[in-house]
Design a protein around this motif. Sequence first.
Motif, PDB file in Angstrom:
ATOM      1  N   ARG A 150      37.108  27.870  41.283  1.00  0.00           N
ATOM      2  CA  ARG A 150      37.291  28.520  42.582  1.00  0.00           C
ATOM      3  C   ARG A 150      36.131  29.441  42.968  1.00  0.00           C
ATOM      4  O   ARG A 150      36.238  30.199  43.924  1.00  0.00           O
ATOM      5  N   GLY A 151      35.050  29.410  42.223  1.00  0.00           N
ATOM      6  CA  GLY A 151      33.881  30.214  42.570  1.00  0.00           C
ATOM      7  C   GLY A 151      34.171  31.701  42.498  1.00  0.00           C
ATOM      8  O   GLY A 151      34.787  32.183  41.556  1.00  0.00           O
ATOM      9  N   LEU A 152      33.734  32.427  43.523  1.00  0.00           N
ATOM     10  CA  LEU A 152      33.935  33.877  43.545  1.00  0.00           C
ATOM     11  C   LEU A 152      35.406  34.264  43.605  1.00  0.00           C
ATOM     12  O   LEU A 152      35.773  35.378  43.254  1.00  0.00           O
ATOM     13  N   ASP A 153      36.271  33.354  44.055  1.00  0.00           N
ATOM     14  CA  ASP A 153      37.708  33.621  44.115  1.00  0.00           C
ATOM     15  C   ASP A 153      38.394  33.365  42.772  1.00  0.00           C
ATOM     16  O   ASP A 153      39.597  33.581  42.639  1.00  0.00           O
ATOM     17  N   GLY A 154      37.650  32.923  41.788  1.00  0.00           N
ATOM     18  CA  GLY A 154      38.217  32.525  40.513  1.00  0.00           C
ATOM     19  C   GLY A 154      38.488  33.672  39.559  1.00  0.00           C
ATOM     20  O   GLY A 154      38.210  34.842  39.836  1.00  0.00           O
ATOM     21  N   GLU A 155      39.038  33.283  38.421  1.00  0.00           N
ATOM     22  CA  GLU A 155      39.390  34.215  37.350  1.00  0.00           C
ATOM     23  C   GLU A 155      38.306  34.148  36.273  1.00  0.00           C
ATOM     24  O   GLU A 155      37.878  33.063  35.884  1.00  0.00           O
ATOM     25  N   MET A 156      37.875  35.314  35.812  1.00  0.00           N
ATOM     26  CA  MET A 156      36.871  35.361  34.750  1.00  0.00           C
ATOM     27  C   MET A 156      37.438  34.808  33.448  1.00  0.00           C
ATOM     28  O   MET A 156      38.609  35.011  33.138  1.00  0.00           O
ATOM     29  N   ALA A 157      36.592  34.130  32.698  1.00  0.00           N
ATOM     30  CA  ALA A 157      36.935  33.703  31.347  1.00  0.00           C
ATOM     31  C   ALA A 157      36.437  34.774  30.393  1.00  0.00           C
ATOM     32  O   ALA A 157      35.309  35.228  30.501  1.00  0.00           O
ATOM     33  N   MET A 158      37.277  35.181  29.496  1.00  0.00           N
ATOM     34  CA  MET A 158      36.903  36.259  28.593  1.00  0.00           C
ATOM     35  C   MET A 158      36.086  35.783  27.398  1.00  0.00           C
ATOM     36  O   MET A 158      35.437  36.562  26.737  1.00  0.00           O
ATOM     37  N   HIS A 159      36.116  34.481  27.106  1.00  0.00           N
ATOM     38  CA  HIS A 159      35.296  33.962  26.009  1.00  0.00           C
ATOM     39  C   HIS A 159      34.286  32.970  26.553  1.00  0.00           C
ATOM     40  O   HIS A 159      34.637  31.919  27.071  1.00  0.00           O
TER      41      HIS A 159
ATOM     42  N   GLY B 282      31.683  42.456  29.226  1.00  0.00           N
ATOM     43  CA  GLY B 282      32.590  43.484  29.722  1.00  0.00           C
ATOM     44  C   GLY B 282      33.093  43.160  31.104  1.00  0.00           C
ATOM     45  O   GLY B 282      32.991  43.964  32.022  1.00  0.00           O
ATOM     46  N   ALA B 283      33.613  41.976  31.269  1.00  0.00           N
ATOM     47  CA  ALA B 283      34.021  41.479  32.575  1.00  0.00           C
ATOM     48  C   ALA B 283      35.315  42.113  33.076  1.00  0.00           C
ATOM     49  O   ALA B 283      36.104  42.654  32.318  1.00  0.00           O
ATOM     50  N   ARG B 284      35.505  42.037  34.378  1.00  0.00           N
ATOM     51  CA  ARG B 284      36.763  42.382  35.039  1.00  0.00           C
ATOM     52  C   ARG B 284      37.614  41.109  35.112  1.00  0.00           C
ATOM     53  O   ARG B 284      37.200  40.065  34.645  1.00  0.00           O
TER      54      ARG B 284
ATOM     55  N   VAL C 114      36.157  36.899  39.208  1.00  0.00           N
ATOM     56  CA  VAL C 114      34.724  36.610  39.234  1.00  0.00           C
ATOM     57  C   VAL C 114      34.015  37.519  40.243  1.00  0.00           C
ATOM     58  O   VAL C 114      33.018  38.162  39.910  1.00  0.00           O
ATOM     59  N   ALA C 115      34.522  37.589  41.477  1.00  0.00           N
ATOM     60  CA  ALA C 115      33.879  38.431  42.499  1.00  0.00           C
ATOM     61  C   ALA C 115      33.891  39.901  42.093  1.00  0.00           C
ATOM     62  O   ALA C 115      32.894  40.616  42.260  1.00  0.00           O
ATOM     63  N   GLU C 116      35.009  40.346  41.553  1.00  0.00           N
ATOM     64  CA  GLU C 116      35.138  41.738  41.104  1.00  0.00           C
ATOM     65  C   GLU C 116      34.118  42.046  40.002  1.00  0.00           C
ATOM     66  O   GLU C 116      33.482  43.100  39.993  1.00  0.00           O
ATOM     67  N   THR C 117      33.944  41.101  39.077  1.00  0.00           N
ATOM     68  CA  THR C 117      32.972  41.282  38.000  1.00  0.00           C
ATOM     69  C   THR C 117      31.558  41.307  38.541  1.00  0.00           C
ATOM     70  O   THR C 117      30.745  42.153  38.150  1.00  0.00           O
TER      71      THR C 117
END
Length: 120
Positions: A12-21, A93-95, A98-101
């Motif tokens: 989802r690009g910038l609307d997506g969820e960050m992967a922590m690994h 150290g992501a949020r 994706v956009a938030e990070t």
Amino acid sequence: MKKIVLTANDDRGLDGEMAMHFGHCSHFVLAHVDADNRVTATEVHPNPYAERHEPGQIPRFIHSLGADVVVAGGMGGKAIEFFRQFGIQVTTGARSGVAETLDAYLAGDVTGLAECDHAH
């Protein structure tokens, strides 16, 4: 122009969820950022090595995208060393988003590097 790659759990690009690994994310979001820290374009690339990878494969792939920076929730020491060899800055150290990070990274709120403590 700076190219920043972020790890994502979806396409989802910038609307997506960050992967922590880093090594097991399903996608990478490549953000093109201008000198004023404005995002001028984004691309989403599936991680060709999400299921299984040898040391160095993912850093080589990220390097082939022309990345200057990679931002991830966490990353192992071998990957960090490969990125250093390619001249790519690593930040962990992501949020959650994706956009938030990306916004936090551009504001200087996501900085530094913490190596994951596990073997892969």
